[in-house]
Scaffold this motif. Structure first.
Motif, PDB file in Angstrom:
ATOM      1  N   ASN A 121      45.216 -51.012   4.101  1.00  0.00           N
ATOM      2  CA  ASN A 121      44.270 -50.386   5.027  1.00  0.00           C
ATOM      3  C   ASN A 121      43.922 -51.430   6.139  1.00  0.00           C
ATOM      4  OD1 ASN A 121      43.674 -47.798   3.937  1.00  0.00           O
ATOM      5  ND2 ASN A 121      42.676 -49.023   2.087  1.00  0.00           N
ATOM      6  N   GLU A 122      44.327 -52.677   5.744  1.00  0.00           N
ATOM      7  CA  GLU A 122      44.287 -54.043   6.580  1.00  0.00           C
ATOM      8  C   GLU A 122      45.233 -54.820   6.476  1.00  0.00           C
ATOM      9  OE1 GLU A 122      40.757 -57.199   8.497  1.00  0.00           O
ATOM     10  OE2 GLU A 122      40.320 -56.060   6.468  1.00  0.00           O
ATOM     11  N   PHE A 123      45.856 -55.497   7.527  1.00  0.00           N
ATOM     12  CA  PHE A 123      46.906 -56.318   7.129  1.00  0.00           C
ATOM     13  C   PHE A 123      47.034 -57.064   8.555  1.00  0.00           C
ATOM     14  CE2 PHE A 123      48.440 -52.022   8.055  1.00  0.00           C
ATOM     15  CZ  PHE A 123      49.318 -52.281   9.328  1.00  0.00           C
ATOM     16  N   ILE A 179      44.575 -71.787  13.977  1.00  0.00           N
ATOM     17  CA  ILE A 179      45.527 -70.859  14.066  1.00  0.00           C
ATOM     18  C   ILE A 179      44.531 -69.679  14.090  1.00  0.00           C
ATOM     19  CG2 ILE A 179      47.486 -69.625  13.160  1.00  0.00           C
ATOM     20  CD1 ILE A 179      48.544 -72.151  12.125  1.00  0.00           C
ATOM     21  N   PHE A 180      45.070 -68.573  15.006  1.00  0.00           N
ATOM     22  CA  PHE A 180      44.564 -67.246  14.820  1.00  0.00           C
ATOM     23  C   PHE A 180      45.547 -66.370  14.281  1.00  0.00           C
ATOM     24  CE2 PHE A 180      41.987 -69.408  18.243  1.00  0.00           C
ATOM     25  CZ  PHE A 180      41.019 -68.517  18.679  1.00  0.00           C
ATOM     26  N   TYR A 181      44.677 -65.475  13.552  1.00  0.00           N
ATOM     27  CA  TYR A 181      45.446 -64.517  12.721  1.00  0.00           C
ATOM     28  C   TYR A 181      44.689 -63.287  12.920  1.00  0.00           C
ATOM     29  CZ  TYR A 181      47.327 -68.388  10.124  1.00  0.00           C
ATOM     30  OH  TYR A 181      47.531 -69.834   9.549  1.00  0.00           O
ATOM     31  N   TRP A 182      45.259 -62.047  13.378  1.00  0.00           N
ATOM     32  CA  TRP A 182      44.595 -60.827  13.828  1.00  0.00           C
ATOM     33  C   TRP A 182      45.097 -59.898  12.862  1.00  0.00           C
ATOM     34  CZ3 TRP A 182      46.560 -63.727  18.146  1.00  0.00           C
ATOM     35  CH2 TRP A 182      45.471 -64.223  19.056  1.00  0.00           C
ATOM     36  N   SER A 183      44.451 -59.046  12.427  1.00  0.00           N
ATOM     37  CA  SER A 183      44.420 -58.075  11.380  1.00  0.00           C
ATOM     38  C   SER A 183      44.421 -56.748  11.966  1.00  0.00           C
ATOM     39  CB  SER A 183      43.787 -58.068  10.085  1.00  0.00           C
ATOM     40  OG  SER A 183      42.435 -57.493  10.519  1.00  0.00           O
ATOM     41  N   PHE A 184      45.348 -55.654  11.391  1.00  0.00           N
ATOM     42  CA  PHE A 184      45.033 -54.294  12.256  1.00  0.00           C
ATOM     43  C   PHE A 184      44.412 -53.511  10.834  1.00  0.00           C
ATOM     44  CE2 PHE A 184      47.105 -50.007  11.981  1.00  0.00           C
ATOM     45  CZ  PHE A 184      46.623 -49.285  13.280  1.00  0.00           C
ATOM     46  N   THR A 185      43.291 -52.879  11.416  1.00  0.00           N
ATOM     47  CA  THR A 185      42.305 -52.039  10.530  1.00  0.00           C
ATOM     48  C   THR A 185      42.472 -50.663  10.992  1.00  0.00           C
ATOM     49  OG1 THR A 185      40.524 -52.122  12.359  1.00  0.00           O
ATOM     50  CG2 THR A 185      40.831 -53.739  10.325  1.00  0.00           C
ATOM     51  N   GLY A 186      43.654 -50.056   9.976  1.00  0.00           N
ATOM     52  CA  GLY A 186      44.224 -48.961  10.564  1.00  0.00           C
ATOM     53  C   GLY A 186      43.422 -47.742  10.868  1.00  0.00           C
ATOM     54  N   TYR A 187      42.545 -47.313  10.047  1.00  0.00           N
ATOM     55  CA  TYR A 187      41.778 -46.091  10.094  1.00  0.00           C
ATOM     56  C   TYR A 187      40.814 -46.178  11.439  1.00  0.00           C
ATOM     57  CZ  TYR A 187      39.316 -41.659   9.340  1.00  0.00           C
ATOM     58  OH  TYR A 187      38.769 -40.516   9.615  1.00  0.00           O
ATOM     59  N   ARG A 188      40.580 -47.279  12.142  1.00  0.00           N
ATOM     60  CA  ARG A 188      39.789 -47.389  13.180  1.00  0.00           C
ATOM     61  C   ARG A 188      40.496 -46.736  14.440  1.00  0.00           C
ATOM     62  NH1 ARG A 188      38.120 -53.491  14.806  1.00  0.00           N
ATOM     63  NH2 ARG A 188      37.388 -53.203  12.445  1.00  0.00           N
ATOM     64  N   GLN A 229      33.099 -41.152  12.279  1.00  0.00           N
ATOM     65  CA  GLN A 229      33.877 -42.106  12.769  1.00  0.00           C
ATOM     66  C   GLN A 229      33.602 -43.458  11.797  1.00  0.00           C
ATOM     67  OE1 GLN A 229      32.467 -42.712  16.942  1.00  0.00           O
ATOM     68  NE2 GLN A 229      32.826 -45.100  16.560  1.00  0.00           N
ATOM     69  N   PRO A 230      34.689 -44.252  11.895  1.00  0.00           N
ATOM     70  CA  PRO A 230      34.828 -45.469  11.321  1.00  0.00           C
ATOM     71  C   PRO A 230      34.032 -46.414  11.731  1.00  0.00           C
ATOM     72  CG  PRO A 230      36.829 -45.286  12.277  1.00  0.00           C
ATOM     73  CD  PRO A 230      36.093 -43.908  12.190  1.00  0.00           C
ATOM     74  N   PRO A 231      33.659 -47.637  11.368  1.00  0.00           N
ATOM     75  CA  PRO A 231      32.861 -48.471  11.983  1.00  0.00           C
ATOM     76  C   PRO A 231      33.375 -49.313  13.219  1.00  0.00           C
ATOM     77  CG  PRO A 231      32.652 -48.926   9.664  1.00  0.00           C
ATOM     78  CD  PRO A 231      33.666 -48.038   9.839  1.00  0.00           C
ATOM     79  N   LEU A 232      32.833 -49.573  13.984  1.00  0.00           N
ATOM     80  CA  LEU A 232      33.436 -50.298  15.263  1.00  0.00           C
ATOM     81  C   LEU A 232      34.058 -51.575  15.014  1.00  0.00           C
ATOM     82  CD1 LEU A 232      30.561 -49.529  17.939  1.00  0.00           C
ATOM     83  CD2 LEU A 232      32.848 -48.132  17.633  1.00  0.00           C
ATOM     84  N   CYS A 233      33.453 -52.381  14.040  1.00  0.00           N
ATOM     85  CA  CYS A 233      33.895 -53.601  13.589  1.00  0.00           C
ATOM     86  C   CYS A 233      33.627 -53.655  12.023  1.00  0.00           C
ATOM     87  CB  CYS A 233      33.046 -54.656  14.305  1.00  0.00           C
ATOM     88  SG  CYS A 233      32.985 -54.721  16.182  1.00  0.00           S
TER      89      CYS A 233
END
Length: 277
Positions: A245-247, A180-189, A39-43
């Motif tokens: 992998n994160e963007f 300003i908040f910027y959220w990324s998507f960490t795909g494999y999670r 499992q990938p890390p939770l955070c």
């Protein structure tokens, strides 16, 4: 714009939004979770050694109204006074949008203040801070497991407004944001469990995060505005994201707004009298 390209892009967009549940591909799919892969890390792990704990005494904050009034008063705000926000206010916004309430299933998932498919929570929160008491101007990364904030890079205070505008493709009003908040998507999670079926539902989940931030801002009398028109390359670069992998997937400006004069609207009366016919 080439008309054929436009029509094909629309077709692909519509297809992406359609459900794949029950399709032969979905029925036969075996995820990495099914394959018993790690499992990938939770955070995401801390990126620096500069993390500092955030205040949790939210009972000291002045809240405005109940959920009904927060929903009715919530609106996008693009005009900010540039008066400072407090660190406690920022801490509240971070916890209400991505805070962890518990870790369940022997480390399998985090239960947070927002819903998410499979409790995968594949998002990371980054900040570009301009005017928050107790925080130096610069870029930051939120660490939800410890409810702490790590500074990534110091940015001279006078350079922050320009950087904000450049990350938003020249939208000048964003330069007055406190943060300003910027959220990324960490795909494999998420892909570890859902593979190619993760992405549609995760965009819906991103909406849950953004709405929680809107409501948390409404509770504190702050203004917020979700922005989908951002400079992908620059946002990924300033927060040290690899862009694959994160963007970056979403942004939201936050700032202090002028209090409204006079008595608060009687929203219930307005609803009863509403006639849109």
């Amino acid at each position: 714009m080439d008309k054929q390209w436009e029509q094909e892009a629309i077709r692909q967009g519509r297809a992406f939004m359609m459900s794949v549940c029950g399709s032969p591909e979905e029925q036969s799919y075996e995820s990495d979770q099914d394959k018993k892969l790690p499992q990938p890390p939770l955070c995401k792990a801390p990126m620096t050694d500069s993390a500092a704990s955030l205040p949790r005494d939210f009972d000291r904050l002045e809240m405005e109204g109940d959920v009904f009034h927060m929903l009715m008063s919530r609106q996008s705000a693009r005009s900010y006074t540039q008066e400072p926000m407090t660190l406690r206010e920022l801490s509240f916004l971070l916890y209400m949008s991505q805070g962890i309430k518990e870790i369940s299933g022997n480390g399998y998932a985090t239960r947070r203040t927002v819903p998410c498919g499979g409790a995968r929570h594949p998002f990371e929160t980054y900040l570009l801070v301009q005017n928050v008491e107790g925080l130096a101007a610069g870029t930051y990364h939120y660490l939800p497991l410890t409810h702490s904030l790590e500074r990534l890079d110091a940015v001279p205070r006078e350079e922050i407004p320009s950087l904000m505008v450049r990350t938003m493709f020249g939208q000048g009003w964003t330069s007055r944001s406190n943060v300003i908040f910027y959220w990324s998507f960490t795909g494999y999670r998420a892909e570890w469990r859902y593979g190619p079926f993760a992405h549609k539902i995760n965009l819906i989940d991103m909406g849950h995060v953004g709405e929680n931030l809107y409501l948390a801002c409404a509770a504190l009398g702050l203004g917020a505005c979700g922005v989908g028109y951002y400079n992908q390359k620059l946002c990924d670069e300033i927060f040290r994201l690899d862009g694959e992998n994160e963007f970056t997937v979403y942004t939201q400006t936050v700032g202090r707004v002028k209090p409204k004069d006079g008595e608060k609207p009687d929203y219930m009366r307005l609803i009863k009298e509403l006639d849109l016919s």
